[in-house]
Write a protein that holds these residues in place. Structure first.
Motif, mmCIF file in Angstrom:
data_model
loop_
_atom_site.group_PDB
_atom_site.id
_atom_site.type_symbol
_atom_site.label_atom_id
_atom_site.label_comp_id
_atom_site.label_asym_id
_atom_site.label_seq_id
_atom_site.Cartn_x
_atom_site.Cartn_y
_atom_site.Cartn_z
ATOM 1 N N LYS A 197 0.848 -1.192 0.000
ATOM 2 C CA LYS A 197 0.000 0.000 0.000
ATOM 3 C C LYS A 197 0.888 1.249 0.000
ATOM 4 O O LYS A 197 1.929 1.266 0.672
ATOM 5 N N PRO A 198 0.518 2.284 -0.710
ATOM 6 C CA PRO A 198 1.341 3.501 -0.720
ATOM 7 C C PRO A 198 1.627 4.057 0.675
ATOM 8 O O PRO A 198 2.728 4.552 0.926
ATOM 9 N N VAL A 199 0.648 3.980 1.587
ATOM 10 C CA VAL A 199 0.860 4.524 2.931
ATOM 11 C C VAL A 199 1.810 3.651 3.749
ATOM 12 O O VAL A 199 2.370 4.104 4.750
ATOM 13 N N SER A 200 1.986 2.379 3.357
ATOM 14 C CA SER A 200 2.981 1.526 4.002
ATOM 15 C C SER A 200 4.358 1.767 3.390
ATOM 16 O O SER A 200 5.370 1.780 4.097
ATOM 17 N N TYR A 201 4.377 1.952 2.075
ATOM 18 C CA TYR A 201 5.631 2.210 1.361
ATOM 19 C C TYR A 201 6.291 3.490 1.859
ATOM 20 O O TYR A 201 7.509 3.542 2.097
ATOM 21 N N CYS A 202 5.499 4.539 2.043
ATOM 22 C CA CYS A 202 6.038 5.820 2.507
ATOM 23 C C CYS A 202 5.167 6.328 3.646
ATOM 24 O O CYS A 202 4.037 6.772 3.419
ATOM 25 N N SER A 203 5.682 6.247 4.867
ATOM 26 C CA SER A 203 4.922 6.689 6.030
ATOM 27 C C SER A 203 5.257 8.122 6.429
ATOM 28 O O SER A 203 4.847 8.594 7.480
ATOM 29 N N ILE A 204 6.006 8.820 5.572
ATOM 30 C CA ILE A 204 6.293 10.237 5.807
ATOM 31 C C ILE A 204 5.005 11.039 5.632
ATOM 32 O O ILE A 204 4.199 10.742 4.744
ATOM 33 N N PHE A 211 2.112 7.463 -4.507
ATOM 34 C CA PHE A 211 3.023 6.487 -5.108
ATOM 35 C C PHE A 211 2.292 5.260 -5.669
ATOM 36 O O PHE A 211 2.938 4.264 -6.013
ATOM 37 N N THR A 212 0.979 5.332 -5.776
ATOM 38 C CA THR A 212 0.196 4.167 -6.187
ATOM 39 C C THR A 212 0.631 3.620 -7.534
ATOM 40 O O THR A 212 0.886 2.415 -7.689
ATOM 41 N N GLN A 213 0.734 4.474 -8.528
ATOM 42 C CA GLN A 213 0.995 4.007 -9.883
ATOM 43 C C GLN A 213 2.369 3.372 -10.020
ATOM 44 O O GLN A 213 2.523 2.302 -10.626
ATOM 45 N N VAL A 214 3.387 4.015 -9.457
ATOM 46 C CA VAL A 214 4.741 3.483 -9.594
ATOM 47 C C VAL A 214 4.869 2.151 -8.862
ATOM 48 O O VAL A 214 5.522 1.216 -9.354
ATOM 49 N N LEU A 215 4.220 2.008 -7.712
ATOM 50 C CA LEU A 215 4.274 0.749 -6.975
ATOM 51 C C LEU A 215 3.523 -0.357 -7.716
ATOM 52 O O LEU A 215 4.009 -1.493 -7.819
ATOM 53 N N THR A 216 2.342 -0.028 -8.230
ATOM 54 C CA THR A 216 1.521 -1.022 -8.925
ATOM 55 C C THR A 216 2.231 -1.575 -10.149
ATOM 56 O O THR A 216 2.301 -2.794 -10.363
ATOM 57 N N GLU A 217 2.773 -0.691 -10.966
ATOM 58 C CA GLU A 217 3.415 -1.143 -12.201
ATOM 59 C C GLU A 217 4.722 -1.874 -11.910
ATOM 60 O O GLU A 217 5.062 -2.853 -12.599
ATOM 61 N N THR A 218 5.465 -1.429 -10.907
ATOM 62 C CA THR A 218 6.706 -2.114 -10.545
ATOM 63 C C THR A 218 6.406 -3.511 -10.014
ATOM 64 O O THR A 218 7.080 -4.493 -10.377
ATOM 65 N N ALA A 219 5.388 -3.627 -9.152
ATOM 66 C CA ALA A 219 5.023 -4.929 -8.597
ATOM 67 C C ALA A 219 4.550 -5.884 -9.691
ATOM 68 O O ALA A 219 4.864 -7.085 -9.661
ATOM 69 N N THR A 220 3.823 -5.380 -10.665
ATOM 70 C CA THR A 220 3.342 -6.225 -11.765
ATOM 71 C C THR A 220 4.519 -6.825 -12.533
ATOM 72 O O THR A 220 4.531 -8.021 -12.863
ATOM 73 N N LEU A 221 5.534 -6.022 -12.792
ATOM 74 C CA LEU A 221 6.711 -6.511 -13.512
ATOM 75 C C LEU A 221 7.493 -7.530 -12.685
ATOM 76 O O LEU A 221 7.939 -8.561 -13.199
ATOM 77 N N GLY A 271 9.085 5.592 -14.012
ATOM 78 C CA GLY A 271 8.874 6.962 -14.475
ATOM 79 C C GLY A 271 7.450 7.457 -14.290
ATOM 80 O O GLY A 271 7.132 8.595 -14.676
ATOM 81 N N GLN A 272 6.575 6.636 -13.704
ATOM 82 C CA GLN A 272 5.191 7.071 -13.474
ATOM 83 C C GLN A 272 5.159 8.270 -12.526
ATOM 84 O O GLN A 272 5.933 8.355 -11.579
ATOM 85 N N ASP A 273 4.249 9.176 -12.805
ATOM 86 C CA ASP A 273 4.140 10.404 -11.998
ATOM 87 C C ASP A 273 3.768 10.069 -10.564
ATOM 88 O O ASP A 273 2.868 9.260 -10.307
ATOM 89 N N HIS A 299 13.925 3.024 -3.056
ATOM 90 C CA HIS A 299 13.749 2.782 -4.490
ATOM 91 C C HIS A 299 12.623 1.756 -4.674
ATOM 92 O O HIS A 299 12.664 0.667 -4.086
ATOM 93 N N PRO A 300 11.601 2.062 -5.469
ATOM 94 C CA PRO A 300 10.438 1.169 -5.575
ATOM 95 C C PRO A 300 10.786 -0.255 -5.977
ATOM 96 O O PRO A 300 10.182 -1.210 -5.472
#
Length: 499
Positions: free
Chosen positions: A26-33, A41-51, A472-474, A92-93
């Motif tokens: 989850k984005p809130v787990s990935y970055c708790s700042i 960070f949803t998009q970058v995490l989702t696409e990276t995890a899929t790959l 490179g996802q926004d 780094h994602p």
């Protein structure tokens, strides 16, 4: 924790491997700042995890990331308005996702939860900081705070029935001092880890190696700023609990109870000398793990009820504000912050003041109040999101947008007199963007908000074009940014806003 509280949250240790993977990704787990809501960070995490679900990270790189600097993105947070600071890292994602996948493989997850079951079986040491996921409308972070309040503060008061004294201690620079080789020690015991040191031989070695990949091969310190690193810290600290219990048992020490919340310890005893013995033994255990207690925050034995609440909370309870006007209330908060900088009670006070300010139809003398709010933020940077929210509301009392822009520029200039103010710039951008989107900021994440394109992370070690595209996802929700309210709303800064 009582049954109602347990129903409101779910410990990561009660999750299946698949549930734990979903939670940690989850984005809130990935970055708790604590960032404004439009940083996402949803998009970058989702696409990276899929790959990485279909191919290993090693197959997507042309050399090891530990040969590169700046693989993680470091955001410096000023702690005291002077020279104390804390480095938060947005991992780094690709390395983060790979690490989560390693932890939550079926066999690995069973080994981890079995090891934590051993830690939690210690009869006189209670860890209350295992990551939890909210099962209600509350955020995960709010549930973690509730766990602290119920598990530490309330449980401490309950223990006054059995124990007369409590001693407080915490570890100095805990995350920055954790020796990464102690992770396999914690998971597999030290003799096993010493006998099997190669990266592929043990789960702990793989975790250790991945963290070194993030940090140029360093073995001292783990990144701070994500739930997965909180969890890994708990592995090492749970191992320390186990070693401490073994030493105390061997010495015949049984009349004690310890509550631990991450690196914060509360030792309950009926004999102050026994409490000192326990702290000395804890010091010896931590030294063997490369850690040490913070001398300035280690207290002598104190009566339990009085010491169960932090001094700042006692002071605020005695200083409750009633019918003061807005400026006097803010000055009262300033006085409290001067005595207890960065305190939790200060955050609560500023959040409550912001809500009152939002209800006000007219505010007198906004400029002096902006000055007071800014000074609170400078000396207690942890409170900056709430202070920024207050300033955003006070700016609306000024006569023109030009006057607002002038004040914002002065605030930015004042902040820049401090070192390590990355987190402050991020929140100042939140309040300035609807008024002046091009106000200059030096922090890289602010530049991406203003003009997308650059990456937060060093990707020079990656050879896979699909992975580079995913990275490179926004990281900014442009739609949310485009409709950003001029005044920061309470639900943007308040953990418990839905209530």
């Amino acid at each position: 924790m009582d049954e109602k509280a347990a129903a409101q949250s779910k410990s990561i240790l009660t999750m299946s491997a698949d549930e734990a993977r979903r939670f940690l990704l989850k984005p809130v787990s990935y970055c708790s700042i604590d960032f404004p809501d439009y940083i996402d960070f949803t998009q970058v995490l989702t696409e990276t995890a899929t790959l990485l679900d279909t191919a290993s990270l090693s197959s997507m790189q042309d050399h090891t990331p530990r040969d590169e600097s700046g693989v993680n993105y470091t955001l410096l947070a000023n702690k005291d308005g002077r020279h104390a600071w804390r480095p938060f890292q947005i991992i780094h994602p690709a390395l983060y996702v790979s690490l989560v996948q390693t932890l939550t493989a079926e066999d690995a997850w069973k080994a981890i939860t079995d090891r934590f079951a051993t830690f939690s079986s210690l009869p006189r040491i209670d860890c209350l900081s295992i990551p939890v996921e909210s099962q209600t409308k509350r955020s995960d972070q709010a549930e973690q705070v509730t766990q602290w309040w119920q598990g530490i503060e309330q449980r401490s008061i309950e223990l006054s029935i059995e124990y007369q004294y409590v001693l407080h201690a915490d570890i100095s620079d805990c995350y920055g001092s954790i020796y990464t080789h102690s992770i396999p020690w914690a998971l597999h015991t030290r003799p096993v880890a010493k006998a099997k040191r190669k990266r592929g031989e043990l789960l702990g070695n793989e975790i250790d190696g991945t963290i070194q990949d993030m940090r140029e091969g360093q073995t001292n310190g783990i990144p701070q700023g994500s739930v997965v690193m909180d969890f890994i810290a708990e592995m090492v600290l749970g191992y320390a609990d186990e070693l401490l219990a073994e030493r105390l048992d061997a010495a015949g020490v049984t009349e004690y109870y310890i509550l631990r919340y991450r690196d914060d310890y509360r030792v309950f005893v009926n004999n102050p000398e026994l409490g000192e013995l326990i702290l000395r033994t804890l010091t010896e255990v931590l030294i063997d793990l490369g850690l040490k207690l913070n001398g300035s925050k280690t207290s002598q034995a104190q009566p339990v009820v009085r010491a169960s609440l932090k001094p700042d909370k006692w002071a605020w309870l005695l200083h409750k504000q009633r019918d003061f006007n807005l400026q006097k209330q803010l000055l009262g908060i300033h006085a409290h912050g001067t005595e207890f900088p960065n305190a939790g009670s200060l955050m609560i006070a500023m959040s409550a003041f912001h809500k009152r300010l939002m209800r006000a139809k007219k505010v007198r003398a906004p400029l002096p109040m902006i000055g007071v709010a800014l000074d609170i933020a400078i000396h207690s940077p942890r409170v900056f999101p709430a202070c920024a929210a207050v300033i955003s509301r006070l700016l609306q009392e000024l006569g023109s947008n030009q006057e607002r822009r002038d004040v914002l520029q002065k605030v930015l200039t004042r902040i820049r007199t401090l070192p390590n103010v990355g987190t402050l710039e991020v929140w100042l951008q939140r309040i300035s963007h609807p008024i002046q989107a091009q106000l200059g900021y030096e922090e890289q994440i602010c530049e991406i908000v203003r003009s997308p394109g650059d990456s937060l992370w060093n990707n020079d070690w990656i050879s896979s074009k699909p992975l580079l595209k995913a990275l490179g996802q926004d990281i900014v929700d442009r739609k949310a940014l485009g409709i950003l309210s001029v005044v920061v709303q309470p639900d943007e800064i308040d953990l418990f806003s839905y209530e």
